[in-house]
Scaffold this motif. Structure first.
Motif, PDB file in Angstrom:
ATOM      1  N   LEU A   1       0.532  -1.210   0.159  1.00 49.79           N
ATOM      2  CA  LEU A   1      -0.044  -0.247   0.269  1.00 49.79           C
ATOM      3  C   LEU A   1       0.674   1.635  -0.484  1.00 49.79           C
ATOM      4  O   LEU A   1       0.439   2.107  -1.029  1.00 49.79           O
ATOM      5  CB  LEU A   1      -1.170  -0.151   1.301  1.00 49.79           C
ATOM      6  N   GLU A   2       2.000   1.232   0.484  1.00 51.54           N
ATOM      7  CA  GLU A   2       2.700   2.357   1.185  1.00 51.54           C
ATOM      8  C   GLU A   2       3.170   2.721  -0.574  1.00 51.54           C
ATOM      9  O   GLU A   2       3.744   4.105  -1.289  1.00 51.54           O
ATOM     10  CB  GLU A   2       3.783   2.570   2.162  1.00 51.54           C
ATOM     11  N   THR A   3       3.902   1.666  -1.300  1.00 52.57           N
ATOM     12  CA  THR A   3       4.586   2.038  -2.440  1.00 52.57           C
ATOM     13  C   THR A   3       3.887   2.604  -3.751  1.00 52.57           C
ATOM     14  O   THR A   3       3.564   3.347  -4.268  1.00 52.57           O
ATOM     15  CB  THR A   3       4.948   0.705  -2.784  1.00 52.57           C
ATOM     16  N   VAL A   4       2.356   1.585  -3.250  1.00 53.60           N
ATOM     17  CA  VAL A   4       0.982   1.978  -4.943  1.00 53.60           C
ATOM     18  C   VAL A   4       1.093   2.834  -4.509  1.00 53.60           C
ATOM     19  O   VAL A   4       0.513   3.707  -5.548  1.00 53.60           O
ATOM     20  CB  VAL A   4       0.628   1.061  -4.517  1.00 53.60           C
ATOM     21  N   THR A   5       0.832   4.230  -3.305  1.00 61.12           N
ATOM     22  CA  THR A   5       0.235   4.763  -2.689  1.00 61.12           C
ATOM     23  C   THR A   5       1.402   6.036  -3.826  1.00 61.12           C
ATOM     24  O   THR A   5       0.824   6.852  -3.918  1.00 61.12           O
ATOM     25  CB  THR A   5       0.100   5.720  -1.551  1.00 61.12           C
ATOM     26  N   ARG A   6       2.374   6.461  -2.803  1.00 61.34           N
ATOM     27  CA  ARG A   6       3.428   6.735  -3.523  1.00 61.34           C
ATOM     28  C   ARG A   6       3.301   7.003  -5.071  1.00 61.34           C
ATOM     29  O   ARG A   6       3.407   7.811  -5.575  1.00 61.34           O
ATOM     30  CB  ARG A   6       4.732   5.862  -3.190  1.00 61.34           C
ATOM     31  N   GLN A   7       3.438   5.394  -5.843  1.00 59.78           N
ATOM     32  CA  GLN A   7       3.708   5.722  -6.986  1.00 59.78           C
ATOM     33  C   GLN A   7       2.571   6.002  -8.290  1.00 59.78           C
ATOM     34  O   GLN A   7       2.577   6.879  -8.939  1.00 59.78           O
ATOM     35  CB  GLN A   7       3.826   4.302  -7.819  1.00 59.78           C
ATOM     36  N   ALA A   8       1.479   5.832  -6.953  1.00 60.62           N
ATOM     37  CA  ALA A   8      -0.054   6.864  -7.206  1.00 60.62           C
ATOM     38  C   ALA A   8       0.043   8.600  -8.111  1.00 60.62           C
ATOM     39  O   ALA A   8      -0.656   9.093  -8.497  1.00 60.62           O
ATOM     40  CB  ALA A   8      -1.230   6.802  -6.580  1.00 60.62           C
ATOM     41  N   GLY A   9       0.906   8.803  -6.527  1.00 64.68           N
ATOM     42  CA  GLY A   9       0.814  10.592  -6.917  1.00 64.68           C
ATOM     43  C   GLY A   9       1.572  10.872  -8.004  1.00 64.68           C
ATOM     44  O   GLY A   9       2.270  11.500  -8.537  1.00 64.68           O
ATOM     45  N   ASP A  10       3.000   9.916  -8.289  1.00 63.39           N
ATOM     46  CA  ASP A  10       4.052  10.469  -8.994  1.00 63.39           C
ATOM     47  C   ASP A  10       3.436  10.552 -10.134  1.00 63.39           C
ATOM     48  O   ASP A  10       3.842  10.631 -11.363  1.00 63.39           O
ATOM     49  CB  ASP A  10       5.258   9.393  -9.149  1.00 63.39           C
ATOM     50  N   ILE A  11       2.969   9.005 -10.655  1.00 67.35           N
ATOM     51  CA  ILE A  11       1.375   8.793 -11.684  1.00 67.35           C
ATOM     52  C   ILE A  11       1.080   9.868 -12.074  1.00 67.35           C
ATOM     53  O   ILE A  11       0.466  10.531 -13.144  1.00 67.35           O
ATOM     54  CB  ILE A  11       0.715   7.447 -11.724  1.00 67.35           C
ATOM     55  N   LYS A  12      -0.177  10.769 -11.224  1.00 70.49           N
ATOM     56  CA  LYS A  12      -1.168  11.400 -11.045  1.00 70.49           C
ATOM     57  C   LYS A  12      -0.159  11.920 -11.220  1.00 70.49           C
ATOM     58  O   LYS A  12      -0.590  13.280 -12.588  1.00 70.49           O
ATOM     59  CB  LYS A  12      -1.736  11.683  -9.689  1.00 70.49           C
ATOM     60  N   ALA A  13       0.923  13.114 -10.803  1.00 72.23           N
ATOM     61  CA  ALA A  13       1.814  13.940 -11.599  1.00 72.23           C
ATOM     62  C   ALA A  13       2.348  14.065 -12.730  1.00 72.23           C
ATOM     63  O   ALA A  13       1.940  15.108 -13.865  1.00 72.23           O
ATOM     64  CB  ALA A  13       2.273  14.586 -10.256  1.00 72.23           C
ATOM     65  N   ALA A  14       2.367  13.242 -13.575  1.00 73.18           N
ATOM     66  CA  ALA A  14       3.315  12.902 -14.139  1.00 73.18           C
ATOM     67  C   ALA A  14       1.765  13.380 -15.693  1.00 73.18           C
ATOM     68  O   ALA A  14       1.736  13.708 -16.455  1.00 73.18           O
ATOM     69  CB  ALA A  14       3.681  11.483 -15.441  1.00 73.18           C
ATOM     70  N   HIS A  15       0.391  12.536 -15.361  1.00 66.70           N
ATOM     71  CA  HIS A  15      -0.550  12.854 -15.814  1.00 66.70           C
ATOM     72  C   HIS A  15      -1.428  14.241 -15.888  1.00 66.70           C
ATOM     73  O   HIS A  15      -1.104  14.790 -16.904  1.00 66.70           O
ATOM     74  CB  HIS A  15      -1.957  12.568 -15.450  1.00 66.70           C
ATOM     75  N   ASP A  16      -0.840  15.052 -14.842  1.00 70.16           N
ATOM     76  CA  ASP A  16      -1.096  16.634 -14.467  1.00 70.16           C
ATOM     77  C   ASP A  16      -0.736  17.280 -15.971  1.00 70.16           C
ATOM     78  O   ASP A  16      -0.527  17.904 -16.323  1.00 70.16           O
ATOM     79  CB  ASP A  16      -1.286  16.920 -13.683  1.00 70.16           C
ATOM     80  N   ALA A  17       1.018  16.811 -15.692  1.00 76.45           N
ATOM     81  CA  ALA A  17       2.161  17.460 -16.564  1.00 76.45           C
ATOM     82  C   ALA A  17       1.743  16.911 -18.239  1.00 76.45           C
ATOM     83  O   ALA A  17       1.935  18.372 -18.711  1.00 76.45           O
ATOM     84  CB  ALA A  17       3.680  17.086 -16.432  1.00 76.45           C
ATOM     85  N   ILE A  18       1.698  16.183 -18.245  1.00 74.38           N
ATOM     86  CA  ILE A  18       1.433  15.706 -19.887  1.00 74.38           C
ATOM     87  C   ILE A  18      -0.435  16.554 -20.530  1.00 74.38           C
ATOM     88  O   ILE A  18      -0.350  17.080 -21.250  1.00 74.38           O
ATOM     89  CB  ILE A  18       1.123  14.410 -20.405  1.00 74.38           C
ATOM     90  N   LYS A  19      -0.626  16.634 -19.649  1.00 74.92           N
ATOM     91  CA  LYS A  19      -2.243  17.354 -19.796  1.00 74.92           C
ATOM     92  C   LYS A  19      -2.238  18.381 -20.143  1.00 74.92           C
ATOM     93  O   LYS A  19      -2.680  19.290 -20.615  1.00 74.92           O
ATOM     94  CB  LYS A  19      -3.572  17.127 -18.491  1.00 74.92           C
ATOM     95  N   VAL A  20      -1.195  19.478 -19.054  1.00 81.16           N
ATOM     96  CA  VAL A  20      -0.709  20.957 -19.006  1.00 81.16           C
ATOM     97  C   VAL A  20      -0.145  21.328 -20.940  1.00 81.16           C
ATOM     98  O   VAL A  20      -0.857  22.230 -21.242  1.00 81.16           O
ATOM     99  CB  VAL A  20      -0.060  21.419 -18.594  1.00 81.16           C
TER     100      VAL A  20
END
Length: 154
Positions: free
Chosen positions: A126-145
């Motif tokens: 859970l700790e690893t997946v939660t951290r990765q999910a945050g990084d994935i969201k940041a990448a998504h948001d950067a590409i969306k911008v």
């Protein structure tokens, strides 16, 4: 240590979609023309990110003494569109390249969301997946911008 089959399946599914993401970005990198050369560095960064994430997830599964999934997705329980997206890259205009990348990022972001909601993950996973999910969201948001900026120009 005993861990649920659901945890292992979820971690293996996330490994597969990360592998799909690597393949998708590598396809995009190969197809990008010179006028969008800056996207190669961005896509390479996110490809490397998913390689690292796959390694982390694989290490957790192996640590439990379970079978590790190392391929790309063919079937599974999580929604995976990255493999479909990689076949669509090839458009040369910036907006369409970024639209396809963002669509793939939507898929991996959704897979992580589902894993966190329904994955029955162990504490360490859970700790690893939660951290990765945050990084994935940041990448998504950067590409969306970047996509939104490209659409505004075209």
């Amino acid at each position: 240590m005993s861990v649920s089959e659901k945890t292992i399946a979820t971690l293996n599914d996330l490994t597969e979609i990360n592998n799909d993401r690597v393949a998708g970005f590598e396809k995009a990198i190969a197809d990008i023309k010179d006028e969008n050369i800056d996207l190669k560095a961005i896509f390479l960064k996110y490809s490397e990110q998913s390689r690292k994430f796959s390694q982390e997830l694989t290490a957790i599964v192996a640590g439990y003494g379970e079978d590790v999934e190392t391929g790309n997705s063919v079937s599974g329980t999580l929604h995976r569109a990255w493999i479909d997206v990689k076949s669509l890259f090839g458009g040369s205009d910036r907006a369409s390249i970024l639209s396809e990348a963002e669509r793939g990022e939507d898929a991996i972001k959704a897979a992580y969301k589902l894993a966190l909601e329904e994955g029955e993950l162990s504490a360490s996973a859970l700790e690893t997946v939660t951290r990765q999910a945050g990084d994935i969201k940041a990448a998504h948001d950067a590409i969306k911008v970047l996509r939104d900026a490209a659409k505004a120009v075209s």
